[in-house]
Design an enzyme around this catalytic site. Structure first.
Site: not given
Length: 689
Positions: A130, A199, A281, A283, A499, A505, A545, A549
């Site tokens: 990514r 991120r 993470k 953001k 996603c 994934c 899930c 995302c």
């Protein structure tokens, strides 16, 4: 849910009338090995000339000296020599995969280890890379490099993400260094695109020449630079320690090095992150008033430019505490909207952001990763306590939040004036997946006209800096590959997101990207069945899930993977992405969607108020009433289309339309009707060309 609390030293605040220096010290994050504990020196100075101020805090939060339980990932980070070991050794082995510790560390380098879950038997390992593109900016050379790498080392496709980046799937371990170094030498990076750190920083992708948009993008780039790791592990691993020189604005360097309020680890190669980096993470998004193309309220930090009456940027409103991830049937995990923290003058934004990050670094949970995002810290403490702690690291009181106009979702699809005599063209990409003829044509246009591009948070792409004379030939070329102007794209597709989910994934429970084309077709069929018109739409987002995302918890209609071929259905988001959806039903099988959607859309058509969106309608009616309608639903009589396209076209024309329709996952009849309908509407409105 249990929480970790933090005690603080006595709050002692004063107005500093003349330069003074006070020195305090306190223990930083403690490890099980006390020799690794770091000590920060707190030097409190009077205000520097670059940061005018009235009030500075003279005490800094003090961490208790008690040991706390830490997750396995925290120990891996601590023992990694700043994200190097054992990844550096694992990359040298002949095995197609890397071990558990290295799998955690390679995320910081911008990669995830995956395997093809469709295949049975031995696992077929590969890596997803990514990129990190603040504001979604992609220089021409980098785009062409990514396009080449997808063919040479990936699965032949590029994917645009919901955070304005590329994902490159299917890279083999033996090719990782080649791919990484190619990206780095083409003005790109993957550093920090994944892992427990900041991120990619979002900003509106529209390349307007307006001061507020330019200022928002510049701020996003500065924040990204401020929070980029400094210890060199990335370049050591992928370009053998080669120094990649990037000129940083002096204000970024100054803010990073400032330790006036105990934010830094002195003499550490990672002055902000330390050995442990962040608990999870992080953001950040920056935008301008009204422009919610970035889903501002879903971020840990949301930054909004505030201008004066002349349009000159003066400062920023700051939101904190947004986040999407959750765990099924665990009510102590939840999606959350960010809430106002306060306002800061423009020269202070880097210091304020740094103070927020450090507050999370010091107090976010490190024992249970399900609760490690900053939203849980703020939910536990409350915004007032959170603000007071951030202010001690910031050194000032936040000013009151400035009033803002209502938010709107902006896609920037189609042709627009940039404001500097150039044009930009926003192109809708279904689910952000660029492949086949579309990929070849995009490259042809970008290469021929030497265009830079910007990626949007809705998985679309913007071609920038187009001369007006190029508009017609570019439009024609793109249309041949199914890259149509937005008026020719089904409105349901324009705002839908999914996603990647299966097959790569490892977290996916069910389909998302591969399943959404059929789901959108079925929703369109339900619209037609209950009498909704073609130009009506709802915001649909699908994720494989509960991690969210594709931000399904902000959708009017969200599908969240809840088992093989089944979804939770979430309702109640808004078209402007300003309200959280709520869970309506669990484990709805994919083949039974119509039993739920038909009554909901049928009654929306008949009982809605004037211009009431589907999301607002579901909240106004209440879930109890909606459930009653679903339970009692017996269906409506379907009316088949009156006309058949084959009766009105020759075989050659039909075949061409059919080929073009397949590029958009539509039938020839659907595409033809869209074109005819849009043409007729344009003529009626006097806009025909």
């Amino acid at each position: 849910m249990t929480t970790t609390t933090t005690s603080f030293g006595a709050a002692n605040t004063a107005v500093l009338k003349e330069p003074k220096i006070q020195i305090r010290s306190f223990d930083g994050l403690r490890s099980s090995n006390s020799s690794l504990a770091l000590t920060r020196n707190v030097n409190l100075f009077s205000v520097s000339s670059s940061r005018p101020s009235l009030i500075r805090a003279v005490s800094t939060p003090v961490k208790p000296e008690t040991e706390t339980k830490r997750s396995k990932v925290e120990i891996i980070k601590e023992q990694s020599n700043y994200i190097r070991y054992p990844l550096n050794e694992e990359l040298l082995t002949d095995a197609p995969n890397i071990n558990e510790s290295a799998t955690q560390l390679i995320k910081f380098h911008g990669s995830y280890q995956q395997y093809n879950r469709d295949e049975r038997g031995a696992k077929s390992y590969s890596f997803m890379l990514r990129t990190k593109n603040p504001c979604g900016k992609v220089p021409n050379k980098l785009y062409l490099t990514m396009d080449d790498l997808a063919d040479q080392f990936g699965i032949g496709t590029l994917r645009l993400t919901t955070r304005q980046t590329f994902q490159l799937h299917g890279v083999l371990k033996k090719n990782l260094k080649t791919v990484m170094s190619s990206i780095i030498h083409s003005m790109g990076t993957t550093l920090g695109a994944c892992g427990d750190l900041n991120r990619n920083v979002l900003a509106p992708a529209a390349p307007f020449a307006r001061k507020d948009y330019q200022f928002a993008q510049k701020t996003a780039e500065n924040i990204a630079a401020l929070l980029t790791p400094q210890s060199g592990f990335y370049y050591d691993m992928w370009v053998d320690g080669e120094k990649i020189l990037t000129a940083e604005p002096p204000e970024v360097v100054e803010a990073r090095n400032d330790n006036s309020h105990g934010t830094n680890f002195p003499d550490s190669p990672e002055p902000i992150y330390g050995t442990q980096f962040l608990p999870r993470k992080f953001k950040i998004a920056v935008t301008v008033p009204t422009d919610n193309s970035v889903d501002i309220l879903t971020n840990d930090i949301g930054v909004v430019v505030v201008t004066d009456t002349n349009g000159e940027p003066q400062g920023f409103n700051i939101y904190v505490g947004g986040g999407m991830g959750r765990t099924h049937r665990l009510e102590t995990t939840f999606p959350r909207l960010a809430e106002p923290l306060g306002y800061v003058p423009k020269e202070d934004i880097l210091y304020a952001v740094k103070a927020i990050v450090v507050t999370q670094r010091e107090n976010g949970r490190r024992d249970d990763r399900k609760y490690s995002r900053m939203k849980y810290l703020i939910s536990s403490w409350g915004i007032e306590k959170f603000r007071s702690v951030v202010e001690q690291y910031y050194g000032k009181k936040f000013e009151p939040f400035r009033e803002l106009p209502e938010w709107e979702f902006k896609s920037y699809l189609g042709w627009h004036e940039q404001g500097n005599s150039g044009l930009f063209c926003g192109l809708h990409i279904d689910n952000g997946r660029i492949g086949g003829k579309m990929k070849k044509t995009l490259r042809e246009v970008i290469e021929k006209y030497n265009l830079d591009v910007q990626l949007t948070p809705n998985q679309n792409i913007i071609l920038c800096g187009i001369r007006k004379a190029w508009k017609r030939p570019i439009t024609a070329t793109l249309a041949q590959a199914g890259l149509l102007q937005p008026k020719y794209v089904d409105p349901l597709n324009l705002t839908a997101m999914a996603c990647p989910a299966m097959p790569l994934c490892p977290l996916a429970i069910t389909e998302a990207e591969r399943g959404i084309p059929d789901i959108l077709k079925r929703v369109r069929a339900v619209f037609e069945k209950v009498g909704l018109t073609y130009n009506e739409s709802v915001v649909i987002r699908i994720t494989g899930c509960p991690n969210g995302c594709s931000r399904p918890y902000m959708a009017e209609l969200g599908f969240v993977g809840d088992g093989p071929n089944s979804y939770q259905i979430w309702l109640g988001g808004t078209p402007s992405q300003t309200a959280l959806a709520r869970s309506f039903m669990n484990k709805v099988k994919i083949q039974e969607l119509e039993k739920v959607l038909e009554p909901l859309f049928y009654y929306w058509k008949r009982k809605r108020q004037s211009k009431e969106s589907f999301g607002d309608f579901t909240i106004r009616m209440g879930f109890e009433k909606l459930q009653e309608w679903v339970d009692k639903w017996e269906g409506v009589v379907s009316t088949p289309p009156k006309y058949n396209l084959r009766l009105f076209s020759d075989k050659d024309t039909y075949d061409k339309i059919d080929e073009l329709a397949k590029l958009q996952n539509k039938t020839a009849h659907q595409l033809a009707m869209e074109i005819i309908r849009n043409y007729a509407t344009a003529q009626q409105n006097g806009k025909g060309e």
